[in-house]
Design an enzyme around this catalytic site. Structure first.
Site, PDB file in Angstrom:
ATOM      1  N   VAL A  12       8.578  -1.186  -9.617  1.00 50.99           N
ATOM      2  CA  VAL A  12       9.070   0.213  -9.708  1.00 50.99           C
ATOM      3  C   VAL A  12      10.453   0.221  -9.066  1.00 50.99           C
ATOM      4  CG1 VAL A  12       8.810   2.593  -9.288  1.00 50.99           C
ATOM      5  CG2 VAL A  12       6.842   1.057 -10.217  1.00 50.99           C
ATOM      6  N   THR A  66      -0.898  -3.179  -3.575  1.00 50.52           N
ATOM      7  CA  THR A  66      -1.374  -3.166  -5.058  1.00 50.52           C
ATOM      8  C   THR A  66      -2.246  -4.275  -5.251  1.00 50.52           C
ATOM      9  OG1 THR A  66       0.549  -4.113  -5.871  1.00 50.52           O
ATOM     10  CG2 THR A  66       0.410  -1.775  -5.848  1.00 50.52           C
ATOM     11  N   TYR A 129      -8.736   0.289  -2.723  1.00 53.01           N
ATOM     12  CA  TYR A 129      -7.414   0.669  -3.148  1.00 53.01           C
ATOM     13  C   TYR A 129      -7.132   2.197  -3.432  1.00 53.01           C
ATOM     14  CZ  TYR A 129      -3.318   1.070  -6.114  1.00 53.01           C
ATOM     15  OH  TYR A 129      -2.211   1.438  -6.715  1.00 53.01           O
TER      16      TYR A 129
END
Length: 300
Positions: A12, A66, A129
């Site tokens: 991103v 991530t 997460y």
């Protein structure tokens, strides 16, 4: 507009370099030290010095831990990056009277039901997460800073490793593949996330509109990982390739992973569409383009 971008070398972040450049000055920071400063979110003192010197109007945090499965045994690092660092950025944004843009995930929800998740639905993450990302959201709000949190899902880009690159390789090389068919969501390109972010920033900062707090941002439509893989195979066939793999759907129960995955990752994007006036493209549009670009670039 003076923008500081963290996580500039991620999927991103890389896309944001382009989309934010039309809005003003962008200082793009990765983990390494540069003349501009450092985006190493594990070093609070360096982050504070960097932001106090640059005095941004907008802080965009595209950095995240991530590795969903690794987070189960690397909890400290997951929470440091996904929760404690956003809390620091939020406190500094409050001090600088800057807007903080932060990215979160569908994994803050437990994946129950079949309806797309709305912004006001109660998060209940089922893995480390997801818990770290939800704690990060809460920490940001608790500072009282001006913030825009964008929850997204199943992020991919043309460059780097992703489900698309992995499937293209396996479909070309393996005679048979089994892919999970009961987890549903919308593959969302980093480019779409970056472009919508820029559109929102133009509205919130340039037009002095109120920040909408939390929004869901994902491509239109929905699919499963199995259908996603089949679509990638179809794209390869459409350009004359003859993929080897026969793809078989399997339930999540037959594909155990260290971290539990939500079955329902659908996100309701009605609010962001109404706010921006944008028609979000279908997931097939983004995935088809990404596959085509990898083929044209000779990427395996």
């Amino acid at each position: 507009m003076n923008i500081v971008l963290f996580g500039a070398n991620g999927q991103v972040g890389w896309a944001l370099r382009r989309s934010l450049s039309v809005l003003g000055r962008v200082t793009a920071l990765g983990r390494e030290h540069t003349q501009e400063g450092s985006g190493n979110l594990n070093d609070a003192q360096v982050i504070e010095r960097t932001l106090m010197r640059l005095k941004p109007d907008v802080i965009v945090n595209a950095a995240a831990y991530t590795a969903v499965d690794n987070a189960e045994h690397d909890q400290q690092q997951a929470f440091d990056v996904n929760a404690h660092a956003p809390a620091l950025l939020a406190r500094l944004a409050k001090q600088l009277d800057a807007l903080l843009v932060h990215y979160s995930t569908d994994y803050v929800f437990d994946g129950s039901g079949h309806a797309p998740w709305r912004e006001e639905d109660a998060p209940q993450p089922i893995n480390v997460y997801g818990r770290s990302k939800w704690e990060g959201e809460q920490a940001i709000h608790q500072t009282g800073c001006r913030a825009l949190i964008l929850r997204t899902s199943w992020v991919f880009s043309t460059q780097g490793k992703s489900f698309i690159s992995t499937m293209m390789k396996l479909i070309r090389e393996k005679p048979a593949l089994s892919v999970v068919a009961d987890q549903r969501g919308a593959p969302t390109s980093a480019e779409l996330i970056a472009d919508v972010t820029a559109h929102l920033l133009r509205r919130v900062v340039a037009e002095n509109a109120p920040a909408p707090s939390t929004l869901h941002l994902a491509a239109a439509g929905e699919t499963s990982w199995y259908e996603y893989a089949c679509f990638i195979k179809q794209q390869l066939e459409a350009v004359g390739e003859t993929p080897l793999a026969e793809i078989t759907p399997v339930p999540t129960s037959e594909y155990p992973t260290p971290a539990a995955r939500p079955l329902n990752s659908r996100l309701n994007t009605k609010r962001i569409a109404e706010l921006t006036g944008l028609t979000l493209p279908s997931w097939q549009n983004g995935v088809g383009r990404a596959v085509a670009e990898r083929i044209q670039a000779g990427l395996r």
